[in-house]
Structures are given as C-alpha cells and as structure tokens.
Design a protein around this motif. Structure first.
Motif, PDB file in Angstrom:
ATOM      1  N   ILE A  66     -47.799  -9.364  48.042  1.00 32.03           N
ATOM      2  CA  ILE A  66     -47.152  -8.447  48.910  1.00 32.03           C
ATOM      3  C   ILE A  66     -45.867  -8.299  48.694  1.00 32.03           C
ATOM      4  O   ILE A  66     -44.929  -9.334  48.775  1.00 32.03           O
ATOM      5  CB  ILE A  66     -47.706  -8.543  50.422  1.00 32.03           C
ATOM      6  N   GLY A  67     -45.111  -7.122  48.362  1.00 36.88           N
ATOM      7  CA  GLY A  67     -43.837  -6.833  48.222  1.00 36.88           C
ATOM      8  C   GLY A  67     -43.363  -7.071  46.739  1.00 36.88           C
ATOM      9  O   GLY A  67     -43.752  -7.741  45.982  1.00 36.88           O
ATOM     10  N   ASP A  68     -42.100  -6.793  46.548  1.00 38.01           N
ATOM     11  CA  ASP A  68     -41.471  -6.755  45.203  1.00 38.01           C
ATOM     12  C   ASP A  68     -41.169  -8.306  45.037  1.00 38.01           C
ATOM     13  O   ASP A  68     -40.932  -8.573  43.754  1.00 38.01           O
ATOM     14  CB  ASP A  68     -39.959  -6.049  45.284  1.00 38.01           C
ATOM     15  N   GLN A  69     -41.034  -9.109  45.895  1.00 39.83           N
ATOM     16  CA  GLN A  69     -40.880 -10.647  45.264  1.00 39.83           C
ATOM     17  C   GLN A  69     -41.912 -11.271  45.155  1.00 39.83           C
ATOM     18  O   GLN A  69     -42.278 -12.579  45.052  1.00 39.83           O
ATOM     19  CB  GLN A  69     -39.949 -11.352  46.787  1.00 39.83           C
ATOM     20  N   PHE A 156     -53.694  -1.678  55.232  1.00 42.78           N
ATOM     21  CA  PHE A 156     -53.932  -1.735  53.739  1.00 42.78           C
ATOM     22  C   PHE A 156     -54.720  -0.478  53.296  1.00 42.78           C
ATOM     23  O   PHE A 156     -55.775  -0.229  53.980  1.00 42.78           O
ATOM     24  CB  PHE A 156     -54.702  -3.007  53.601  1.00 42.78           C
ATOM     25  N   GLU A 157     -54.259   0.281  52.261  1.00 37.71           N
ATOM     26  CA  GLU A 157     -54.856   1.284  51.622  1.00 37.71           C
ATOM     27  C   GLU A 157     -54.811   1.314  50.332  1.00 37.71           C
ATOM     28  O   GLU A 157     -53.696   0.980  49.681  1.00 37.71           O
ATOM     29  CB  GLU A 157     -54.502   2.551  52.259  1.00 37.71           C
ATOM     30  N   GLY A 158     -55.754   1.581  49.462  1.00 40.87           N
ATOM     31  CA  GLY A 158     -55.623   1.741  47.879  1.00 40.87           C
ATOM     32  C   GLY A 158     -56.833   1.958  47.456  1.00 40.87           C
ATOM     33  O   GLY A 158     -57.928   2.536  48.031  1.00 40.87           O
ATOM     34  N   SER A 159     -56.916   1.307  46.283  1.00 37.20           N
ATOM     35  CA  SER A 159     -58.208   1.591  45.179  1.00 37.20           C
ATOM     36  C   SER A 159     -58.792   0.185  44.793  1.00 37.20           C
ATOM     37  O   SER A 159     -58.078  -0.683  44.773  1.00 37.20           O
ATOM     38  CB  SER A 159     -57.816   2.850  44.040  1.00 37.20           C
ATOM     39  N   PHE A 189     -58.025  -5.197  43.463  1.00 38.11           N
ATOM     40  CA  PHE A 189     -57.487  -4.281  44.642  1.00 38.11           C
ATOM     41  C   PHE A 189     -56.192  -3.900  44.670  1.00 38.11           C
ATOM     42  O   PHE A 189     -55.401  -5.004  44.578  1.00 38.11           O
ATOM     43  CB  PHE A 189     -57.969  -4.948  46.092  1.00 38.11           C
ATOM     44  N   ALA A 190     -55.924  -2.958  44.641  1.00 40.17           N
ATOM     45  CA  ALA A 190     -54.375  -2.392  44.501  1.00 40.17           C
ATOM     46  C   ALA A 190     -54.033  -1.450  45.237  1.00 40.17           C
ATOM     47  O   ALA A 190     -54.779  -0.117  45.378  1.00 40.17           O
ATOM     48  CB  ALA A 190     -54.228  -1.883  43.045  1.00 40.17           C
ATOM     49  N   GLY A 191     -52.794  -1.465  46.140  1.00 42.55           N
ATOM     50  CA  GLY A 191     -52.463  -0.304  46.980  1.00 42.55           C
ATOM     51  C   GLY A 191     -51.216  -0.867  47.711  1.00 42.55           C
ATOM     52  O   GLY A 191     -50.265  -1.440  47.035  1.00 42.55           O
ATOM     53  N   ILE A 192     -51.197  -0.512  49.008  1.00 43.70           N
ATOM     54  CA  ILE A 192     -49.993  -0.624  49.632  1.00 43.70           C
ATOM     55  C   ILE A 192     -50.333  -1.146  51.346  1.00 43.70           C
ATOM     56  O   ILE A 192     -51.490  -0.966  51.502  1.00 43.70           O
ATOM     57  CB  ILE A 192     -49.086   0.616  49.884  1.00 43.70           C
ATOM     58  N   THR A 201     -43.245   0.120  53.933  1.00 39.63           N
ATOM     59  CA  THR A 201     -44.362  -0.100  53.292  1.00 39.63           C
ATOM     60  C   THR A 201     -44.285  -0.975  52.040  1.00 39.63           C
ATOM     61  O   THR A 201     -42.969  -1.113  51.646  1.00 39.63           O
ATOM     62  CB  THR A 201     -44.864   1.076  52.597  1.00 39.63           C
ATOM     63  N   GLN A 202     -45.254  -1.732  51.363  1.00 39.75           N
ATOM     64  CA  GLN A 202     -44.896  -2.704  50.569  1.00 39.75           C
ATOM     65  C   GLN A 202     -46.353  -2.843  49.650  1.00 39.75           C
ATOM     66  O   GLN A 202     -47.401  -2.546  50.182  1.00 39.75           O
ATOM     67  CB  GLN A 202     -44.668  -4.244  50.983  1.00 39.75           C
ATOM     68  N   ARG A 203     -46.144  -2.859  48.372  1.00 39.61           N
ATOM     69  CA  ARG A 203     -47.051  -3.062  47.461  1.00 39.61           C
ATOM     70  C   ARG A 203     -47.780  -4.228  47.739  1.00 39.61           C
ATOM     71  O   ARG A 203     -47.229  -5.170  48.132  1.00 39.61           O
ATOM     72  CB  ARG A 203     -46.576  -3.168  45.963  1.00 39.61           C
ATOM     73  N   CYS A 204     -49.175  -4.078  47.752  1.00 41.51           N
ATOM     74  CA  CYS A 204     -49.961  -5.368  47.965  1.00 41.51           C
ATOM     75  C   CYS A 204     -51.270  -5.235  47.298  1.00 41.51           C
ATOM     76  O   CYS A 204     -52.047  -4.356  47.334  1.00 41.51           O
ATOM     77  CB  CYS A 204     -50.374  -5.247  49.440  1.00 41.51           C
ATOM     78  N   ASN A 205     -51.399  -6.131  46.389  1.00 44.35           N
ATOM     79  CA  ASN A 205     -52.567  -6.244  45.384  1.00 44.35           C
ATOM     80  C   ASN A 205     -53.024  -7.587  45.445  1.00 44.35           C
ATOM     81  O   ASN A 205     -52.490  -8.723  45.571  1.00 44.35           O
ATOM     82  CB  ASN A 205     -52.236  -5.932  43.986  1.00 44.35           C
ATOM     83  N   TRP A 206     -54.668  -7.733  45.232  1.00 45.76           N
ATOM     84  CA  TRP A 206     -54.961  -9.017  45.003  1.00 45.76           C
ATOM     85  C   TRP A 206     -56.489  -9.015  44.083  1.00 45.76           C
ATOM     86  O   TRP A 206     -56.957  -7.575  44.096  1.00 45.76           O
ATOM     87  CB  TRP A 206     -55.622  -9.655  46.552  1.00 45.76           C
TER      88      TRP A 206
END
Length: 262
Positions: A66-69, A156-159, A189-192, A201-206
C-alpha cells in the motif's frame, strides 16, 4: 511554460491511472498460454460457485503493498459466499498494516470469463493426460469497506484477475498448473485504498505469490523477492524467512505463518 508543465503533469496522471486500472497478467498467461479467446463466458458460469478460488492460497504466500513506498499490507479473506443466481460474492475479511488490523466487508463481482487459446500442461507436461477441459481467466471488480471507527480505516476498490481450469469432471480447480514457472501468480488484485472522510488515497495491490504492478519492489526471477530498499516497510521477515540461511530465519518463518487474523 506553466501551461506546458501542467499539460505534461496531466498526461502523466492519466497514464498512471490507466496502468493501475487492471491487474498485470502473470507470465504463464501471456507467454505459455497465449491470449484469451475474446468471448465473455461469464453468463454460462452463473450457476457455478468460484468462492473457493479466493481462499485457496495460504496467507503466507499472499503478498501486498500500500502506498508509494510499498509498505506491506496483508489481506485475508475469511468468508466468501456467492449471491444466488448472480456472479457476485459477499466477502468478509481482515487487513493488516504493521500492527494495525482492520475488519472489512464487501463484494467481488465477476465481469468477464475468458478461455485461454493455447495452454501449457505444466513442467514436463505433467497435466497433459489429466483430461483438462480448458484453462480460464476471470476478470472483475471488488469493493471492500473497513469498519468505520477502527484506526486508519477506509475502503478498497479496484479490479482483479483469477485463473482456474476445468478438470475432466468439469470441476472448477484453482489454476496452479504453472506454479513452478518463473513469475507464476494468481488472484491479482489492483486498485486503491481511500481513507474515510478524506480525499487521501493510496495504491493498494496484492496477489497470490506475486503482486501485480509492483514496480521495483519485487526483484525475484523465480519467486517473490523484496528489494533491499523496501525491507524496512514490512518486508524484512520475508527476506529472513525464505532467502538465505539467516540466524533468525526460524523466528521470521513463524511470523510469516502466524494466523494474525484470528
């Protein structure tokens, strides 16, 4: 000059949003199997239940950021139930960032199911004579809401993309045929993530075994391996548990296997 700078900034933002809008396909889909047949088979599967696909993998093999770091986030689906006569599922789960654990509920909605044109049968064609009737990719959307009032909670939302195959008896099986192949992944899973009552908001993928769109976080060839510069953001135990023979590897492995959601 200011107008020109603003133009390039807008172009960069649009490019980023497009790249992040869907999960990145893993190598087994793109390379070995080729493209998917362009036909939405979701209506044909509306009576089938895919819930078990999203709870198949042990949590120690599910990685997320989660996030840019690339701060590590752990996501656990505790319960998934199909809504009858639909391609939508209700989800109950938990997320953990550092030591902060939040409950969440929401839905997974299947939008498309495609059959792969050319498929592999695993290492040394292990599955070639197993009567497999086809390998498929599910695409859809998810929306989860953490419990309001819990610390650092949001939505959390995404595709997502999930792979499965049909065996000779038409049973739906989690697709791990190429588990030993470099870059294997599933349930991407990829979204925010968006904080409640805020525009933050932050990017959040798993995903299972690898993380979609993970930039330079993952330097592994055959399997997930975190970049040294991100170890302090929750990835040190992964490095200690699985990479090299370190003095604290047993303790790190115990932490990776811990059922933190209970």
């Amino acid at each position: 000059m200011k107008k020109l700078a603003l133009f390039f900034l807008l172009i960069t933002i649009v490019h980023f949003c497009f790249a992040q809008s869907s999960a990145k396909p893993n190598k087994s889909r793109e390379g070995t199997n080729g493209p998917a047949i362009k036909k939405n088979l979701a209506p044909q599967f509306i009576s089938r239940d895919f819930a078990k696909l999203w709870t198949k993998t042990t949590n120690q093999n599910i990685y997320g950021f989660i996030g840019d770091q690339y701060q590590r986030i752990r996501v656990k689906f505790i319960s998934i139930k199909k809504i009858p006569a639909t391609n939508t599922y209700t989800v109950v789960g938990r997320s953990m960032v550092k030591t902060n654990i939040c409950d969440f509920t929401g839905t997974i909605a299947i939008a498309d199911i495609s059959k792969l044109e050319n498929i592999s049968y695993g290492v040394d064609d292990e599955y070639k004579n197993k009567g497999i009737k086809g390998r498929f990719v599910i695409k859809g959307n998810y929306s989860f809401a953490e419990t309001k009032g819990q610390p650092h909670s949001g939505t959390f939302e995404g595709s997502f993309e999930t792979s499965f195959y049909l065996d000779k008896s038409n049973t739906i099986i989690y697709d791990d045929i190429d588990l030993d192949a470099d870059g294997y992944a599933n349930n991407e899973f990829a979204g925010i993530w968006k904080m409640y009552d805020s525009n933050f908001t932050q990017r959040c993928n798993w995903g299972d075994f690898r993380i979609p769109n993970s930039g330079d976080l993952d330097l592994g060839a055959g399997e997930f391996s975190p970049n040294d510069k991100y170890l302090k953001y929750g990835w040190q135990t992964v490095r200690d548990a699985y990479i090299g023979n370190k003095p604290n590897s047993k303790m790190a492995l115990k932490e990776e296997k811990a059922e933190w959601w209970k």
